[in-house]
Enzyme design. Structure first.
Site, PDB file in Angstrom:
ATOM      1  N   HIS A 108       0.821  -1.220   0.000  1.00 11.44           N
ATOM      2  CA  HIS A 108       0.000   0.000   0.000  1.00 11.44           C
ATOM      3  C   HIS A 108       0.855   1.272   0.000  1.00 11.44           C
ATOM      4  O   HIS A 108       0.315   2.370  -0.127  1.00 11.44           O
ATOM      5  CB  HIS A 108      -0.927   0.027   1.210  1.00 11.44           C
ATOM      6  CG  HIS A 108      -1.913  -1.095   1.241  1.00 11.44           C
ATOM      7  ND1 HIS A 108      -2.738  -1.382   0.179  1.00 11.44           N
ATOM      8  CD2 HIS A 108      -2.195  -2.027   2.196  1.00 11.44           C
ATOM      9  CE1 HIS A 108      -3.491  -2.437   0.480  1.00 11.44           C
ATOM     10  NE2 HIS A 108      -3.172  -2.836   1.689  1.00 11.44           N
ATOM     11  N   CYS A 109       2.156   1.110   0.150  1.00 15.16           N
ATOM     12  CA  CYS A 109       3.051   2.264   0.187  1.00 15.16           C
ATOM     13  C   CYS A 109       3.611   2.511  -1.213  1.00 15.16           C
ATOM     14  O   CYS A 109       4.148   1.603  -1.847  1.00 15.16           O
ATOM     15  CB  CYS A 109       4.189   2.024   1.171  1.00 15.16           C
ATOM     16  SG  CYS A 109       5.277   3.437   1.385  1.00 15.16           S
TER      17      CYS A 109
END
Length: 321
Positions: A108-109
């Protein structure tokens, strides 16, 4: 010409390319117990592997010492305390044909911001490292089978035609990033409560299709276990055996094509997750999909396999602590 770098250390050839550091495990005065994530699962995976493999080895060689790759502490595995080093192991996968980072998978980064328990973009870092510093690596495929959409790496590689992304996820849960979905070449949106039969059929079909569409120089496999039935965040209903089979499907597809594969473990929010990851790694070994000459050759030996089952029972308390 590849650049020199200090981001990568060559592990001894006697060690399996399984990456772990005790720094992966998070403690903060007991507050970590309030978080849905099992902050100590990575150490539990390694402890399980050590006990099972070493117990089988002693069964075959009762007068011998433990094999070199399991002797001593966690340093028997290729480790590093620097997060960029310990999560950037694509080069190790290219050199050995495979590598497994027991941590990692912060999908998700993106390069410019974090999200969803993910502090830095290790998947992006690994692929860009390979493109810039390793000769012969110019195409990559990300197979993201975590229960959540991998919007971080998708945003990073939105317009990069060197990177092919397959993503299978619960369509109703976080992050629901419509913009990032534009980067997915094979999008597999799953319904609430999807079970083994449907899931494994889709994984097999789309992994084969993805690797047939583009033959990459490296596969980055995001093997989240939050697809497990009962996971509080994943919303799917895959059994432990289904997870083991899923990993087998992906590694078989990579091995048939002789494509190096880097596996990261990503999400998984139940106490039994650690043992399932270890079971899957042992299954890959027993099937010869990862280096079988470096450990026991117990696959198919009823006595050794019974010892593995007995040891799994012995470690039930460990996996629940």
């Amino acid at each position: 010409m590849p650049h020199r770098t200090e981001l990568y250390e060559d592990p001894p050839s006697a060690c399996w390319p399984i990456v772990y550091s005790p720094d992966y495990n998070i403690t903060f005065m007991g507050l970590e117990k309030l978080h849905p994530f099992d902050a100590g699962k990575w150490g539990k995976v390694i402890n399980f592997l050590k006990v099972v493999i070493c117990r089988c080895y002693n069964h075959r060689n009762p007068t011998s010492r433990l094999p070199a790759q399991f002797r001593g502490s966690e340093k028997s595995f290729e480790t590093s305390t620097d997060p960029d080093r310990r999560n950037n192991n694509g080069k190790l996968a290219v050199e050995r044909g495979w590598a497994i980072n027991v941590g990692g998978g912060f999908h998700h980064c993106s390069s410019d911001k974090g999200g969803g328990f993910c502090a830095y973009a290790d998947i992006t870092l690994a692929i860009k490292f390979l493109f810039e510093r390793v000769q012969g690596v110019s195409k990559a495929t990300i197979i993201d089978l975590d229960a959540h959409q991998g919007n971080g790496h998708e945003r990073d590689f939105m317009d990069d035609h060197r990177v092919y992304i397959m993503d299978a996820y619960n369509r109703y849960i976080y992050p629901g990033d419509g913009f990032a979905k534009r980067a997915i070449k094979r999008k597999v949106e799953l319904e609430w409560g999807t079970e083994d039969t449907e899931y494994l059929q889709k994984v097999h079909t789309h992994v084969e299709g993805a690797l047939n569409e583009l033959r990459p120089d490296i596969i980055v496999y995001n093997a989240g276990t939050d697809i497990l039935d009962g996971d509080p965040l994943g919303g799917l209903a895959i059994s432990p055996q289904g997870i083991v089979k899923r990993d087998e499907v992906v590694f078989k597809a990579a091995r048939r094509r002789r494509i190096p594969i880097l596996m990261v473990t990503s999400g998984g929010y139940q106490k039994r997750t650690a043992r399932i990851i270890a079971d899957s790694i042992l299954n890959l070994h027993n099937l010869g999909l990862i280096d079988k000459e470096l450990a026991t050759s117990g696959a198919g030996n009823p006595k050794v396999e019974q010892m593995i089952r007995d040891t799994a029972k012995d470690l039930t308390n460990l996996s629940l602590q």
